[in-house]
Design a protein around this motif. Structure first.
Motif, PDB file in Angstrom:
ATOM      1  N   GLY A   1      38.713 -13.967  32.691  1.00 49.75           N
ATOM      2  CA  GLY A   1      38.218 -14.601  31.487  1.00 49.75           C
ATOM      3  C   GLY A   1      38.868 -14.580  30.412  1.00 49.75           C
ATOM      4  O   GLY A   1      38.308 -14.859  29.345  1.00 49.75           O
ATOM      5  N   LEU A   2      40.187 -14.783  30.530  1.00 52.25           N
ATOM      6  CA  LEU A   2      41.150 -14.612  29.316  1.00 52.25           C
ATOM      7  C   LEU A   2      41.641 -16.428  29.276  1.00 52.25           C
ATOM      8  O   LEU A   2      41.501 -16.923  30.373  1.00 52.25           O
ATOM      9  CB  LEU A   2      42.410 -13.894  29.596  1.00 52.25           C
ATOM     10  CG  LEU A   2      42.256 -12.495  29.766  1.00 52.25           C
ATOM     11  CD1 LEU A   2      43.355 -11.756  30.200  1.00 52.25           C
ATOM     12  CD2 LEU A   2      41.923 -11.750  28.461  1.00 52.25           C
ATOM     13  N   SER A   3      41.688 -16.745  28.088  1.00 51.21           N
ATOM     14  CA  SER A   3      42.283 -18.070  27.737  1.00 51.21           C
ATOM     15  C   SER A   3      43.340 -17.998  26.928  1.00 51.21           C
ATOM     16  O   SER A   3      43.843 -17.075  26.305  1.00 51.21           O
ATOM     17  CB  SER A   3      40.989 -19.008  27.318  1.00 51.21           C
ATOM     18  OG  SER A   3      40.653 -18.546  26.242  1.00 51.21           O
ATOM     19  N   LYS A   4      43.730 -19.179  26.592  1.00 54.12           N
ATOM     20  CA  LYS A   4      44.940 -19.528  25.559  1.00 54.12           C
ATOM     21  C   LYS A   4      44.550 -18.909  24.340  1.00 54.12           C
ATOM     22  O   LYS A   4      45.578 -18.181  23.440  1.00 54.12           O
ATOM     23  CB  LYS A   4      45.109 -20.788  25.472  1.00 54.12           C
ATOM     24  CG  LYS A   4      46.404 -21.392  24.589  1.00 54.12           C
ATOM     25  CD  LYS A   4      46.678 -22.967  24.834  1.00 54.12           C
ATOM     26  CE  LYS A   4      47.822 -23.281  23.872  1.00 54.12           C
ATOM     27  NZ  LYS A   4      47.968 -24.614  23.755  1.00 54.12           N
ATOM     28  N   ARG A   5      43.463 -18.621  23.809  1.00 56.15           N
ATOM     29  CA  ARG A   5      42.825 -18.401  22.481  1.00 56.15           C
ATOM     30  C   ARG A   5      43.375 -16.794  22.456  1.00 56.15           C
ATOM     31  O   ARG A   5      43.345 -16.082  21.375  1.00 56.15           O
ATOM     32  CB  ARG A   5      41.524 -18.807  22.136  1.00 56.15           C
ATOM     33  CG  ARG A   5      40.576 -17.882  22.938  1.00 56.15           C
ATOM     34  CD  ARG A   5      39.138 -18.274  22.579  1.00 56.15           C
ATOM     35  NE  ARG A   5      38.774 -17.819  21.259  1.00 56.15           N
ATOM     36  CZ  ARG A   5      37.740 -18.455  20.593  1.00 56.15           C
ATOM     37  NH1 ARG A   5      37.052 -18.914  21.110  1.00 56.15           N
ATOM     38  NH2 ARG A   5      37.409 -17.733  19.328  1.00 56.15           N
ATOM     39  N   ASP A   6      43.293 -16.025  23.642  1.00 56.03           N
ATOM     40  CA  ASP A   6      43.528 -14.787  23.992  1.00 56.03           C
ATOM     41  C   ASP A   6      44.931 -14.204  23.624  1.00 56.03           C
ATOM     42  O   ASP A   6      45.355 -13.092  23.694  1.00 56.03           O
ATOM     43  CB  ASP A   6      42.939 -14.350  24.937  1.00 56.03           C
ATOM     44  CG  ASP A   6      41.478 -14.374  24.983  1.00 56.03           C
ATOM     45  OD1 ASP A   6      40.689 -14.096  24.013  1.00 56.03           O
ATOM     46  OD2 ASP A   6      40.825 -14.954  26.104  1.00 56.03           O
ATOM     47  N   ILE A   7      46.040 -15.218  23.625  1.00 55.92           N
ATOM     48  CA  ILE A   7      47.156 -15.028  23.779  1.00 55.92           C
ATOM     49  C   ILE A   7      47.655 -14.704  22.113  1.00 55.92           C
ATOM     50  O   ILE A   7      47.986 -15.670  21.533  1.00 55.92           O
ATOM     51  CB  ILE A   7      48.036 -15.984  24.242  1.00 55.92           C
ATOM     52  CG1 ILE A   7      47.648 -16.215  25.802  1.00 55.92           C
ATOM     53  CG2 ILE A   7      49.500 -15.718  24.100  1.00 55.92           C
ATOM     54  CD1 ILE A   7      48.066 -14.931  26.772  1.00 55.92           C
ATOM     55  N   THR A   8      47.703 -13.474  21.602  1.00 53.52           N
ATOM     56  CA  THR A   8      47.859 -13.215  20.352  1.00 53.52           C
ATOM     57  C   THR A   8      49.110 -12.171  20.216  1.00 53.52           C
ATOM     58  O   THR A   8      50.151 -12.006  21.193  1.00 53.52           O
ATOM     59  CB  THR A   8      46.549 -12.305  19.836  1.00 53.52           C
ATOM     60  OG1 THR A   8      46.570 -11.152  20.375  1.00 53.52           O
ATOM     61  CG2 THR A   8      45.492 -13.277  19.969  1.00 53.52           C
ATOM     62  N   HIS A   9      49.225 -11.605  18.916  1.00 48.80           N
ATOM     63  CA  HIS A   9      50.360 -10.794  18.862  1.00 48.80           C
ATOM     64  C   HIS A   9      50.415  -9.468  19.792  1.00 48.80           C
ATOM     65  O   HIS A   9      49.338  -9.083  20.213  1.00 48.80           O
ATOM     66  CB  HIS A   9      50.288 -10.422  17.439  1.00 48.80           C
ATOM     67  CG  HIS A   9      48.995  -9.568  16.780  1.00 48.80           C
ATOM     68  ND1 HIS A   9      48.065 -10.232  16.138  1.00 48.80           N
ATOM     69  CD2 HIS A   9      48.800  -8.225  16.967  1.00 48.80           C
ATOM     70  CE1 HIS A   9      47.199  -9.164  15.921  1.00 48.80           C
ATOM     71  NE2 HIS A   9      47.652  -7.984  16.478  1.00 48.80           N
TER      72      HIS A   9
END
Ligand SMILES: [Zn+2]
Length: 212
Positions: A139-147
């Motif tokens: 359930g991970l998407s591009k918006r979850d790629i963070t610091h």
């Protein structure tokens, strides 16, 4: 702080080698201990953590740094989420310092930092995007790629507050060990960067061990 582990590799329930430039994406359970082992030395492991129950809860550098009052990560650090809950504790560390300020490499930052013709080069953000695309069930998407955390990476803060990418302080066989306080998705890019000394200009494999 240097702190050796008492765990024996032969007792680990999982042992995975992650090749240079590859990713690691798995769930570890609360109570399990994860070791990231720098097999050949001078290798950065760019890492993100998420709650397995609710991936909108994720590792937060801000909460972690504020609560411990220190910008570096080592044994004794409690890795906190964006809801200020403890996700994992660093329980052993033979490297002594890990970065959470420098961020991960991306094709965009490579062009800004190095040269336009570096844009095609493999970067950590690409590996993370590939990992989440190949594991839709999490359930991970591009918006979850963070610091993120850069395990084994040496990014000292200068006296006037600057950040510098320095030659690594890790070496063959050094490791960091984390005990999960919640069921945690572990996403690691074994950094392919060739333009700065974070991998000694020669990306190499890491090993992941998990103890129950
Ligand atoms: Zn990288």
């Amino acid at each position: 702080m240097i702190k050796e582990s008492t765990l024996k590799p032969e007792d680990a329930s999982v042992r995975d080698t992650v090749g240079a430039g590859d990713y690691y994406l798995k769930v570890i359970k609360a109570g399990q201990t994860l070791r990231i082992l720098d097999l050949e030395g001078n290798q950065a492991a760019d890492t993100l953590f998420y709650s397995a129950d609710d991936p909108t809860e994720r590792y937060s550098a801000m909460d972690t740094i504020r609560e411990q009052g220190n910008a570096y990560l080592s044994a004794g650090t409690r890795l906190r989420s964006n809801y200020n809950r403890v996700m994992l504790d660093i329980v052993a560390d033979t490297c002594g310092r890990h970065d959470t300020l420098g961020g991960a490499c991306a094709t965009e930052s490579n062009t800004v930092r190095y040269d336009l013709d570096k844009r095609h080069m493999h970067a950590c953000r690409d590996s993370w995007m590939l990992a989440i695309a190949e594991h839709e069930e999490l359930g991970l998407s591009k918006r979850d790629i963070t610091h993120n955390i850069n395990f084994f990476m040496n990014v000292p803060i200068t006296p006037d507050g600057g950040l510098t990418f320095e030659d690594g302080i890790s070496a063959p066989g050094k490791y960091v060990e984390l005990k999960a306080q919640m069921d945690t998705i572990v996403l690691i890019s074994n950094c392919p960067q060739l333009n700065n000394p974070c991998n000694g200009y020669d990306p190499t494999p890491i090993e992941i061990l998990v103890w129950d």
